[in-house]
Design a protein around this motif. Structure first.
Motif, short mmCIF file in Angstrom:
data_model
loop_
_atom_site.label_atom_id
_atom_site.label_comp_id
_atom_site.label_asym_id
_atom_site.label_seq_id
_atom_site.Cartn_x
_atom_site.Cartn_y
_atom_site.Cartn_z
N GLN A 132 0.01 5.01 0.83
CA GLN A 132 -0.33 5.28 -0.56
C GLN A 132 -1.67 5.99 -0.65
N ASP A 162 -3.83 5.90 -2.94
CA ASP A 162 -4.92 5.08 -3.47
C ASP A 162 -5.39 4.02 -2.48
N LYS A 189 -3.76 1.47 -1.32
CA LYS A 189 -3.11 0.16 -1.46
C LYS A 189 -1.94 0.04 -0.49
N PRO A 190 -1.62 -1.18 -0.06
CA PRO A 190 -0.49 -1.36 0.86
C PRO A 190 0.84 -1.38 0.11
N LYS A 205 0.54 -1.59 5.48
CA LYS A 205 -0.27 -0.45 5.08
C LYS A 205 0.51 0.85 5.08
#
Length: 323
Positions: free
Chosen positions: A162, A164, A166-167, A172
């Motif tokens: 991602q 941003d 985030k996972p 991940k």
């Protein structure tokens, strides 16, 4: 096969670039998905013999354009067979029993997305731009999130993260379905380079490009990424390493060190000049140990300049690189 693919290709060109196609005398003109294209520079044509011809007047490689559209080179041929350029002697064809399906909205990304990724991974913007130019990084939407993808022109392996940071739930990175997950990203493009930086994962791939640029040896070093420590290098890929100077940059965890030992043995048997580079003792700006190559990008500029060993991570001194 290409006659069937033609309408798919047109639809993906529309969806990827968000602009209508322009009909020409013998095909269509469209914005190229492989670079930031404001004016249509891509020509696409379906020939009477069933071949699909693609040409970007800005110079983008057909293989990269095809990858951005989630297709394969063989899709451009009427019988589904890829017309292949001359191979490296002894190198076999990449084989994958299943066809990897890439998101239809993959693109080279925007200038803003390049900057976001550079900040996220603490690398130079130049590294992201180089990765995009080489077809190693693409941008698109996966599972409802804006992502950056690690892949190459073979289109047999791809992994999403991602944008941003985030996972996806507890992980991940997501390897795309039907990927040949053990395939080393970037290995088919190493021929012009003297040295290979073998790393683990997409962030370290960007770090290798960034640090090689810092060391002014980027034209000599080709980054290649294994997308996970659990994978061995497949037999199809080993001949590409033969005769090359290979530096492995393992993660400092147990899995990373174990994988590096396995890769080193494989590469020695393949005829590579191989060595593992330990990151032990290198600390980030916050004082913590650097556990992977991407962490090395977080050391202070003063420490980077002061510690001359960091100027030859890839096996070259600055002076050697220019001899």
């Amino acid at each position: 096969m290409s006659a069937h693919v033609w309408p798919i290709l047109l639809e993906r060109l529309r969806n990827t670039m968000g602009r209508p196609l322009r009909e020409t005398a013998d095909g269509v003109s469209a914005c190229c998905p492989a670079h930031g294209d404001d004016n249509p520079s891509l020509s696409a044509k379906l020939c009477p013999d069933g071949r699909i011809l693609l040409h970007c007047f800005a110079g983008c490689e057909v293989r990269v354009i095809v990858s951005c559209l989630g297709l394969q080179m063989r899709d451009l041929m009427p019988d589904g067979r890829e017309h292949r350029r001359a191979k490296t002697p002894g190198v076999g064809r990449v084989t994958n029993d299943k066809r990897l399906v890439l998101p239809g909205n993959l693109s080279a990304g925007t200038v803003e997305e390049h900057a976001v990724l550079a900040r996220l991974r603490h690398v130079h913007l130049h590294a992201v731009q180089t990765a995009v130019e080489r077809g190693l990084i693409r941008f698109g939407t996966h599972m409802g999130a804006r992502c950056w993808f690690v892949l190459d022109g073979t289109a047999v392996n791809a992994q999403a993260r991602q944008l941003d940071g985030k996972p996806f739930g507890k992980v991940k990175a997501l390897t795309l379905r039907d990927s040949m997950a053990s395939w080393p990203i970037g290995i088919t493009d190493v021929q012009p380079h003297q040295s290979i930086a073998l790393v683990e994962g997409g962030p370290d791939l960007l770090a290798a490009l960034s640090l090689a640029w810092e060391e002014e040896v980027d034209e000599y070093v080709a980054p290649v990424a294994m997308l996970g420590a659990a994978h061995k290098i497949p037999d199809d890929a080993l001949p590409y390493f033969g005769g090359k100077r290979v530096r492995i940059f393992p993660h400092l965890d147990v899995a990373g060190r174990t994988a590096a030992a396995v890769w080193e043995r494989q590469l020695r048997r393949a005829g590579a000049d191989v060595r593992c580079v330990s990151l032990a003792g290198i600390r980030m700006e916050n004082g913590q140990q650097a556990n992977d190559l991407n962490d090395v990008c977080r050391i202070s500029l003063a420490d980077f300049v002061k510690d001359r060993t960091l100027w030859c991570l890839f096996g070259y001194s600055r002076e050697d690189a220019h001899v």
